[in-house]
Design a protein around this motif. Structure first.
Motif, PDB file in Angstrom:
ATOM      1  N   THR A  15      37.046  51.614  95.755  1.00 54.79           N
ATOM      2  CA  THR A  15      35.610  51.408  95.000  1.00 54.79           C
ATOM      3  C   THR A  15      35.814  50.198  93.902  1.00 54.79           C
ATOM      4  O   THR A  15      34.899  50.122  93.210  1.00 54.79           O
ATOM      5  CB  THR A  15      35.102  52.884  94.370  1.00 54.79           C
ATOM      6  OG1 THR A  15      36.278  53.517  93.762  1.00 54.79           O
ATOM      7  CG2 THR A  15      34.881  53.688  95.409  1.00 54.79           C
ATOM      8  N   HIS A  20      44.465  51.724  88.276  1.00 54.27           N
ATOM      9  CA  HIS A  20      44.564  51.857  86.676  1.00 54.27           C
ATOM     10  C   HIS A  20      45.590  52.555  86.427  1.00 54.27           C
ATOM     11  O   HIS A  20      46.303  53.245  87.121  1.00 54.27           O
ATOM     12  CB  HIS A  20      43.138  52.125  86.214  1.00 54.27           C
ATOM     13  CG  HIS A  20      42.679  53.560  86.964  1.00 54.27           C
ATOM     14  ND1 HIS A  20      43.245  54.756  86.649  1.00 54.27           N
ATOM     15  CD2 HIS A  20      41.352  53.615  87.542  1.00 54.27           C
ATOM     16  CE1 HIS A  20      42.400  55.522  87.209  1.00 54.27           C
ATOM     17  NE2 HIS A  20      41.351  55.020  87.964  1.00 54.27           N
ATOM     18  N   HIS A  23      45.842  56.080  87.702  1.00 56.20           N
ATOM     19  CA  HIS A  23      46.558  56.143  89.086  1.00 56.20           C
ATOM     20  C   HIS A  23      47.968  56.217  88.952  1.00 56.20           C
ATOM     21  O   HIS A  23      48.656  56.929  89.461  1.00 56.20           O
ATOM     22  CB  HIS A  23      46.062  54.940  90.109  1.00 56.20           C
ATOM     23  CG  HIS A  23      44.589  55.001  90.289  1.00 56.20           C
ATOM     24  ND1 HIS A  23      43.966  53.850  90.172  1.00 56.20           N
ATOM     25  CD2 HIS A  23      43.870  55.860  90.912  1.00 56.20           C
ATOM     26  CE1 HIS A  23      42.722  54.097  90.433  1.00 56.20           C
ATOM     27  NE2 HIS A  23      42.955  55.432  91.089  1.00 56.20           N
ATOM     28  N   LYS A 121      29.231  59.744  88.016  1.00 52.16           N
ATOM     29  CA  LYS A 121      28.710  58.471  88.543  1.00 52.16           C
ATOM     30  C   LYS A 121      27.183  58.501  88.837  1.00 52.16           C
ATOM     31  O   LYS A 121      27.029  57.560  89.209  1.00 52.16           O
ATOM     32  CB  LYS A 121      29.280  58.659  90.152  1.00 52.16           C
ATOM     33  CG  LYS A 121      30.991  58.544  90.019  1.00 52.16           C
ATOM     34  CD  LYS A 121      31.334  58.596  91.470  1.00 52.16           C
ATOM     35  CE  LYS A 121      33.092  58.532  91.250  1.00 52.16           C
ATOM     36  NZ  LYS A 121      33.744  58.478  92.722  1.00 52.16           N
ATOM     37  N   GLY A 153      46.096  63.459  91.277  1.00 51.11           N
ATOM     38  CA  GLY A 153      45.897  63.720  90.012  1.00 51.11           C
ATOM     39  C   GLY A 153      45.134  65.064  90.059  1.00 51.11           C
ATOM     40  O   GLY A 153      44.392  65.510  91.129  1.00 51.11           O
ATOM     41  N   ASP A 155      42.188  66.039  89.328  1.00 51.37           N
ATOM     42  CA  ASP A 155      40.911  65.885  89.607  1.00 51.37           C
ATOM     43  C   ASP A 155      40.575  66.316  91.093  1.00 51.37           C
ATOM     44  O   ASP A 155      39.518  66.866  91.359  1.00 51.37           O
ATOM     45  CB  ASP A 155      40.211  64.654  89.227  1.00 51.37           C
ATOM     46  CG  ASP A 155      40.760  63.304  90.061  1.00 51.37           C
ATOM     47  OD1 ASP A 155      41.834  63.201  89.689  1.00 51.37           O
ATOM     48  OD2 ASP A 155      40.137  62.963  90.819  1.00 51.37           O
ATOM     49  N   LEU A 206      44.605  61.696  83.237  1.00 56.64           N
ATOM     50  CA  LEU A 206      44.674  60.709  82.056  1.00 56.64           C
ATOM     51  C   LEU A 206      43.289  60.443  81.533  1.00 56.64           C
ATOM     52  O   LEU A 206      42.418  59.909  82.352  1.00 56.64           O
ATOM     53  CB  LEU A 206      45.322  59.354  82.279  1.00 56.64           C
ATOM     54  CG  LEU A 206      45.638  58.365  81.255  1.00 56.64           C
ATOM     55  CD1 LEU A 206      46.718  58.909  80.441  1.00 56.64           C
ATOM     56  CD2 LEU A 206      45.696  57.176  81.784  1.00 56.64           C
ATOM     57  N   LYS A 214      37.758  61.572  82.938  1.00 57.44           N
ATOM     58  CA  LYS A 214      38.996  61.046  83.201  1.00 57.44           C
ATOM     59  C   LYS A 214      39.145  59.547  83.527  1.00 57.44           C
ATOM     60  O   LYS A 214      37.956  58.820  83.769  1.00 57.44           O
ATOM     61  CB  LYS A 214      39.350  61.586  84.587  1.00 57.44           C
ATOM     62  CG  LYS A 214      38.943  61.048  85.694  1.00 57.44           C
ATOM     63  CD  LYS A 214      39.552  61.683  86.829  1.00 57.44           C
ATOM     64  CE  LYS A 214      39.188  60.959  88.125  1.00 57.44           C
ATOM     65  NZ  LYS A 214      39.585  59.464  88.100  1.00 57.44           N
ATOM     66  N   LYS A 217      38.239  54.276  88.174  1.00 66.31           N
ATOM     67  CA  LYS A 217      37.711  52.761  88.477  1.00 66.31           C
ATOM     68  C   LYS A 217      36.141  52.778  88.184  1.00 66.31           C
ATOM     69  O   LYS A 217      35.792  51.517  88.046  1.00 66.31           O
ATOM     70  CB  LYS A 217      37.977  52.583  90.009  1.00 66.31           C
ATOM     71  CG  LYS A 217      39.401  53.030  90.756  1.00 66.31           C
ATOM     72  CD  LYS A 217      39.172  52.567  91.930  1.00 66.31           C
ATOM     73  CE  LYS A 217      40.132  53.323  92.925  1.00 66.31           C
ATOM     74  NZ  LYS A 217      39.297  54.471  93.569  1.00 66.31           N
ATOM     75  N   SER A 218      35.366  53.647  88.670  1.00 64.20           N
ATOM     76  CA  SER A 218      33.934  53.375  88.706  1.00 64.20           C
ATOM     77  C   SER A 218      33.469  53.768  87.298  1.00 64.20           C
ATOM     78  O   SER A 218      32.108  53.555  87.394  1.00 64.20           O
ATOM     79  CB  SER A 218      33.174  54.265  89.685  1.00 64.20           C
ATOM     80  OG  SER A 218      34.132  55.013  90.674  1.00 64.20           O
TER      81      SER A 218
HETATM   82  P1  ATP Z   1      36.598  56.586  91.461  1.00 67.89           P
HETATM   83  O1  ATP Z   1      35.999  56.376  90.203  1.00 67.89           O
HETATM   84  O2  ATP Z   1      35.909  55.643  92.430  1.00 67.89           O
HETATM   85  O3  ATP Z   1      36.629  58.075  92.218  1.00 67.89           O
HETATM   86  P2  ATP Z   1      39.334  57.030  90.696  1.00 67.89           P
HETATM   87  O4  ATP Z   1      39.632  56.203  89.817  1.00 67.89           O
HETATM   88  O5  ATP Z   1      39.048  58.272  90.750  1.00 67.89           O
HETATM   89  O6  ATP Z   1      38.167  56.145  91.512  1.00 67.89           O
HETATM   90  P3  ATP Z   1      40.595  57.517  93.083  1.00 67.89           P
HETATM   91  O7  ATP Z   1      40.652  56.497  94.206  1.00 67.89           O
HETATM   92  O8  ATP Z   1      39.307  58.682  93.378  1.00 67.89           O
HETATM   93  O9  ATP Z   1      40.333  56.800  91.657  1.00 67.89           O
HETATM   94  O10 ATP Z   1      41.767  58.332  92.985  1.00 67.89           O
HETATM   95  C1  ATP Z   1      43.172  57.978  93.670  1.00 67.89           C
HETATM   96  C2  ATP Z   1      44.161  59.096  93.207  1.00 67.89           C
HETATM   97  O11 ATP Z   1      44.422  58.935  91.771  1.00 67.89           O
HETATM   98  C3  ATP Z   1      44.043  60.637  93.314  1.00 67.89           C
HETATM   99  O12 ATP Z   1      45.105  61.353  93.689  1.00 67.89           O
HETATM  100  C4  ATP Z   1      43.391  60.878  91.882  1.00 67.89           C
HETATM  101  O13 ATP Z   1      43.770  62.211  91.463  1.00 67.89           O
HETATM  102  C5  ATP Z   1      44.393  60.103  90.925  1.00 67.89           C
HETATM  103  N1  ATP Z   1      43.807  59.606  89.948  1.00 67.89           N
HETATM  104  C6  ATP Z   1      42.701  58.900  89.499  1.00 67.89           C
HETATM  105  N2  ATP Z   1      42.380  58.917  88.396  1.00 67.89           N
HETATM  106  C7  ATP Z   1      43.275  59.586  87.596  1.00 67.89           C
HETATM  107  C8  ATP Z   1      43.618  59.948  86.107  1.00 67.89           C
HETATM  108  N3  ATP Z   1      42.550  59.369  85.428  1.00 67.89           N
HETATM  109  N4  ATP Z   1      44.636  60.779  85.851  1.00 67.89           N
HETATM  110  C9  ATP Z   1      45.456  61.233  86.792  1.00 67.89           C
HETATM  111  N5  ATP Z   1      45.054  60.879  88.162  1.00 67.89           N
HETATM  112  C10 ATP Z   1      44.226  60.225  88.382  1.00 67.89           C
END
Ligand code: ATP
Ligand code: MG
Length: 363
Positions: A15, A20, A23, A121, A153, A155, A206, A214, A217-218
Motif C-alpha cells: 500500500t 517503515h 515493520h 483509514k 505485529g 495488530d 510501534l 500504530k 504506511k497509509s
Molecule cells: P497499512 O497501513 O496499509 O495497513 P501497515 O503499515 O499496517 O500498512 P502491513 O503491510 O499491513 O503494514 O503490515 C505488515 C506487517 O508489519 C504486519 O505483520 C504488521 O503486524 C507489522 N506491523 C505494521 N505496522 C507495525 C507497527 N507499527 N508495529 C509493529 N508491527 C507492525
C-alpha cells in the motif's frame, strides 16, 4: 530449499512504496533471525492492496517492486527464503473461497483489526465488499504454506486467531480430527493444516509519529527505512510531548520514551543501559530536554537504517528492477509447488478433487 525445516509465512501489503520502522521492530527483525532455522515464505499481498487502491493499479505495481527492494535491502535473502507474489499463486484465491465458508460472516465483520482499519483509514460505510474479504484471504495466504509460525505485529493477532479457527475447523470437518485434539497435535491426528502461531516482534506495536495510532504506511505517521538522515531527524523533531522544560518530570511512557526503548534500548547491552538512564532522568526531570532526547534518538535510528539505505540506493533503477523481477520469478515457481500441493490435498479432503491440474509456470 529444505523441506525438513518447519515453515514460516509472513508478509506485507504494497500500500506504499516502502517499509517503515514499525515493520522492522514488529516483524522484519524476527524474519532476519529465523531465516536459517525455518523454511521461510515472505508474501507480498498485492491483490489485497487493491482493497484500498483499486483505482491505482500502477501504484500497486510500483509499491510491489519497492517492497521487494526493501526486503533485499534489510537482508531478507531470496536464496534461503521464498519470496511469494500473491497474484501469481492461484491456489491462494481458490482456498480463499473455500475458507470463506468456514467463517461466520458476523465474526469476520466483528474482527477488531478490520474494525480499527475501517476507522483509522477513514473507509466508513463506503469500503468495498473485498475489504473484509481480505481477512479471509489472509487465512488462505497463511494456510497455503502450512506454516507453524507467523511473525507479525500485535495488530495482526486477531487475524491469526481467525486463521487458527479456519485450520481447526478444516481439520475437524474434512480430516477427521476429533474435537478434543489439542492444536499442537492436529497434524499428528491426520489434520492437513498445522495450527499456526503468531510470533509477535520485540516491539509489538510501534506507535506512529502522531503518538496515537500504530505506525502505518497509509496513515502518514511513519519513518520509512529509506528516509534520508535529515528527513529522519526532521520527523523526530516534529514529535510533540507537551513537556515544557528539561527539569519538568516527563511521562516515561510517552512516544519519545517508547522510541528510546525501541531504538536506543534495542541496540545491545550498552544501548539498554543508556535507554534506562535516559528514562530515569526524563521521569525525574533531571536536566534532560526533549531536544536532547530527539537528537540522540535520530542518531540511533540513522545508525540502524544507514546500511539498509545504502543497499536500497544500490537497487534503484533498471538493474534493481531486473533483479526484483528475477527474484519474483524464482519465488513464484517455488511457492507454486507448495501451494498446488496444499490445494490438491485440501480439495481431496473436501471431496472436490477430480483430476489433478498442472499449472503452467512457463514464460
Ligand atoms: P497499512 O497501513 O496499509 O495497513 P501497515 O503499515 O499496517 O500498512 P502491513 O503491510 O499491513 O503494514 O503490515 C505488515 C506487517 O508489519 C504486519 O505483520 C504488521 O503486524 C507489522 N506491523 C505494521 N505496522 C507495525 C507497527 N507499527 N508495529 C509493529 N508491527 C507492525
Ligand atoms: Mg496493516
Amino acid at each position: 530449499m529444505s523441506t525438513a525445516k518447519p515453515r514460516i509465512l509472513t508478509g506485507d501489503t504494497p500500500t506504499h512504496t516502502g517499509l517503515h520502522l514499525g515493520h522492522y521492530v514488529g516483524s522484519l527483525e524476527n524474519r532476519l533471525k529465523l531465516q536459517d532455522q525455518y523454511d521461510c515464505y515472505f508474501l507480498i499481498a498485492n491483490v489485497h492492496a487493491f482493497t484500498t487502491l483499486a483505482e491505482k493499479p500502477a501504484e500497486v505495481r510500483a509499491n510491489t517492486i519497492g517492497i521487494v527492494k526493501d526486503w533485499l535491502a534489510v537482508g531478507l535473502d531470496p536464496q534461503r527464503s521464498t519470496f511469494v507474489l500473491q497474484s501469481e499463486i492461484p491456489a491462494i484465491a481458490e482456498l480463499t473461497f473455500l475458507f470463506a465458508m468456514l467463517l461466520p460472516f458476523n465474526k469476520v465483520m466483528r474482527n477488531p483489526t478490520l474494525k480499527t482499519e475501517i476507522e483509522t483509514k477513514g473507509l466508513g460505510e463506503s469500503h468495498s465488499f473485498g475489504f473484509p474479504m481480505y481477512a479471509v484471504g489472509q487465512c488462505a495466504d497463511i494456510l497455503t504454506f502450512r506454516p507453524e509460525l507467523v511473525p507479525v505485529g500485535e495488530d495482526q493477532e486477531a487475524h491469526i486467531e481467525m486463521c487458527r479457527d479456519v485450520a481447526l475447523k478444516f481439520n475437524q470437518l474434512y480430516c477427521g480430527v476429533g474435537n478434543r485434539v489439542v492444536p499442537e497435535e492436529h497434524v499428528k491426528a491426520g489434520g492437513l493444516f498445522p495450527i499456526p502461531k503468531a510470533k509477535v516482534g520485540r516491539v509489538a506495536r510501534l506507535v506512529g509519529l502522531d503518538g496515537k495510532n500504530k505506525m502505518s504506511k497509509s496513515l502518514g505517521n511513519a519513518i520509512f527505512l529509506y528516509d534520508d538522515a535529515k528527513t529522519v531527524q526532521k520527523k523526530i523533531n516534529k514529535i510533540t510531548t507537551g513537556r515544557q522544560s528539561p527539569t519538568e518530570p516527563g511521562d516515561v511512557s510517552n512516544i519519545l520514551m517508547q522510541y528510546v526503548d525501541a531504538f536506543i534500548g534495542g541496540a545491545g547491552d550498552e544501548g539498554y543501559t543508556r535507554a534506562e538512564e535516559i528514562k530515569r532522568r526524563y521521569g525525574a526531570g533531571d536536566n534532560i530536554g526533549d531536544g536532547h532526547v530527539k537528537a540522540e534518538l535520530g542518531e540511533a535510528i540513522n545508525k540502524l537504517i544507514e546500511p539498509m539505505r545504502v543497499r536500497r540506493t544500490e537497487l534503484e533503477g533498471e538493474r534493481g528492477d531486473a533483479m526484483v523481477q528475477e527474484v519474483i520469478r524464482i519465488g513464484v515457481e517455488r511457492a507454486n509447488v507448495v501451494a498446488e500441493e496444499t490445494l490438491f490435498l485440501a480439495k481431496k479432503a473436501m471431496g472436490l478433487e477430480f483430476g489433478r491440474r498442472t499449472v503452467s509456470l512457463a514464460g
